[in-house]
Design a protein around this motif. Structure first.
Motif, short mmCIF file in Angstrom:
data_model
loop_
_atom_site.label_atom_id
_atom_site.label_comp_id
_atom_site.label_asym_id
_atom_site.label_seq_id
_atom_site.Cartn_x
_atom_site.Cartn_y
_atom_site.Cartn_z
N TYR A 188 21.79 37.59 41.29
CA TYR A 188 22.89 38.07 40.45
C TYR A 188 23.76 39.00 41.28
CZ TYR A 188 25.43 40.92 37.07
OH TYR A 188 26.42 41.60 36.38
N MET A 189 25.09 38.93 41.06
CA MET A 189 26.02 39.84 41.70
C MET A 189 27.02 40.32 40.66
SD MET A 189 28.49 39.22 45.04
CE MET A 189 27.10 39.13 46.19
N SER A 190 27.24 41.62 40.62
CA SER A 190 28.19 42.16 39.65
C SER A 190 29.61 41.72 39.99
CB SER A 190 28.11 43.69 39.62
OG SER A 190 28.62 44.23 40.83
N GLN A 191 30.48 41.79 39.01
CA GLN A 191 31.87 41.40 39.24
C GLN A 191 32.54 42.32 40.26
OE1 GLN A 191 32.94 38.70 38.20
NE2 GLN A 191 35.17 38.75 38.47
N LYS A 192 32.17 43.58 40.25
CA LYS A 192 32.73 44.54 41.20
C LYS A 192 32.37 44.16 42.63
CE LYS A 192 32.62 49.46 42.45
NZ LYS A 192 32.07 50.79 42.12
N ASP A 193 31.10 43.80 42.86
CA ASP A 193 30.65 43.42 44.21
C ASP A 193 31.17 42.06 44.63
OD1 ASP A 193 29.26 45.81 44.45
OD2 ASP A 193 27.38 44.96 43.72
N ALA A 194 31.50 41.22 43.64
CA ALA A 194 31.94 39.85 43.94
C ALA A 194 33.41 39.78 44.33
CB ALA A 194 31.69 38.96 42.73
N LYS A 195 34.18 40.80 44.04
CA LYS A 195 35.61 40.78 44.34
C LYS A 195 35.85 40.66 45.84
CE LYS A 195 37.35 43.26 40.30
NZ LYS A 195 38.05 44.48 39.81
N GLY A 196 36.80 39.80 46.18
CA GLY A 196 37.19 39.64 47.58
C GLY A 196 36.34 38.66 48.36
N ARG A 197 35.39 38.01 47.71
CA ARG A 197 34.56 37.04 48.43
C ARG A 197 35.37 35.77 48.72
NH1 ARG A 197 29.48 38.52 49.12
NH2 ARG A 197 29.01 36.46 49.93
N LYS A 198 35.00 35.08 49.80
CA LYS A 198 35.72 33.89 50.23
C LYS A 198 35.05 32.65 49.66
CE LYS A 198 38.43 31.17 52.62
NZ LYS A 198 39.83 30.97 52.23
N TYR A 199 35.73 31.98 48.73
CA TYR A 199 35.22 30.74 48.15
C TYR A 199 36.04 29.57 48.69
CZ TYR A 199 33.28 34.08 44.81
OH TYR A 199 32.64 35.14 44.24
N GLU A 200 35.43 28.38 48.65
CA GLU A 200 36.16 27.16 49.00
C GLU A 200 36.97 26.73 47.78
OE1 GLU A 200 36.48 25.67 51.83
OE2 GLU A 200 34.99 26.81 52.98
N LEU A 201 38.28 26.86 47.87
CA LEU A 201 39.18 26.50 46.78
C LEU A 201 40.05 25.32 47.19
CD1 LEU A 201 40.33 30.09 45.75
CD2 LEU A 201 38.49 28.74 44.73
N TYR A 202 40.39 24.50 46.21
CA TYR A 202 41.25 23.36 46.54
C TYR A 202 42.61 23.85 47.03
CZ TYR A 202 44.19 19.29 46.17
OH TYR A 202 45.05 18.28 46.47
N GLY A 203 43.05 23.28 48.11
CA GLY A 203 44.35 23.66 48.66
C GLY A 203 44.26 24.67 49.77
N ASP A 204 43.11 25.36 49.92
CA ASP A 204 42.96 26.30 51.03
C ASP A 204 42.77 25.55 52.33
OD1 ASP A 204 43.15 28.28 49.23
OD2 ASP A 204 41.19 29.17 49.54
N SER A 205 43.32 26.06 53.39
CA SER A 205 43.14 25.41 54.69
C SER A 205 41.87 25.92 55.36
CB SER A 205 44.35 25.72 55.58
OG SER A 205 44.52 27.11 55.73
#
Length: 260
Positions: free
Chosen positions: A243-260
């Motif tokens: 589990y990760m809180s929303q505060k700690d999760a902010k700014g994480r790098k996810y694979e999103l459609y359209g990202d290079s």
């Protein structure tokens, strides 16, 4: 004498024409219609990629125009995806390809990410692997159907929530201080999971389940499920659940459609 020659010539002509007719008949009987090769194809994208071989590889995703026959083609070798029930039933609209050498054998694995909906949110994924001779899809194994009721969230008293992942045996109770969506002590609140995200971390795949109370604007944290190849490299297995809180999760790098 002339009559004898005339009869002989006529007989020879009859035999010649008769044999010609039989040969023509045989050829017609054994003639088959040409194989149909004009099935319309849809090429979604095509890429030139370094997958660890001596030459650059060509990779593309295609299907028939009627949306059947979905496959990824790597250097001319097709890997069928059309019998994948999760991909068939989910209305994905976009795909993204990433590559990573999970088993560190020098040859990249191909990860196909599927996105759907008006916002292009992450839906599912598949891993394509080279076994030394051919390309094939890695068995989903324990990961099969993991999006169906994977995480349960229940509101408790004292502004707490209970998080449970039955497939991995994970349980956790999280205190949410000053949360305006949990009302009087012991009163239940609508709670559950929302969007999923995809992340690569070292040699693990991480699927992130966002957790909400009441609506999608009330995210308070996320369940993070690690997934990796088994020792043989032929099947995906579930790893650590956390589990990760929303505060700690902010700014994480996810694979999103359209990202290079």
């Amino acid at each position: 004498m002339k009559k004898r020659y005339l009869v002989l010539i006529v007989s020879i002509l009859v035999l010649l024409f008769g044999c010609g007719e039989r040969n023509t008949s045989t050829e017609t009987k054994n003639t088959y219609p040409p194989e149909k090769t004009d099935i319309a194809k849809e090429i979604y994208w095509e890429k030139k990629e370094n997958l660890g071989f001596q030459k650059t590889s060509t990779v593309h995703l295609e299907s028939n125009k009627d949306n059947t026959g979905l496959k990824i083609v790597i250097d001319g070798y097709p890997v069928s995806l059309e019998n994948e029930k999760e991909l068939t039933y989910q209305n994905f609209d976009f795909t993204k390809m990433i590559k990573k050498d999970f088993d560190e054998d020098g040859i990249m694995e191909i990860v196909l990410l599927f996105y759907g909906g008006s916002s292009g949110t992450f839906q599912n994924f598949r891993v394509i692997k080279f076994d030394g001779e051919t390309w094939g899809m890695v068995n989903m194994g324990q990961v099969e159907d993991m999006w169906s009721n994977f995480v349960e969230v229940k509101a408790l008293k004292n502004s707490s929530v209970k998080i449970e992942v039955k497939k991995t045996g994970y349980k956790n109770t999280v205190k949410l201080p000053d949360n305006k969506y949990l009302k009087r002590e012991g009163e239940k609140s609508i709670s559950g999971t929302g969007y999923c995200f995809f992340e690569l971390q070292d040699n693990d795949i991480v699927v992130v389940h966002q957790l909400y109370l009441n609506n999608v604007g009330d995210a308070f944290g996320q369940v993070r499920q690690k997934i990796h190849l088994d020792e043989k490299g032929t099947e995906l297995i579930l790893g650590e659940t956390s589990y990760m809180s929303q505060k700690d999760a902010k700014g994480r790098k996810y694979e999103l459609y359209g990202d290079s």
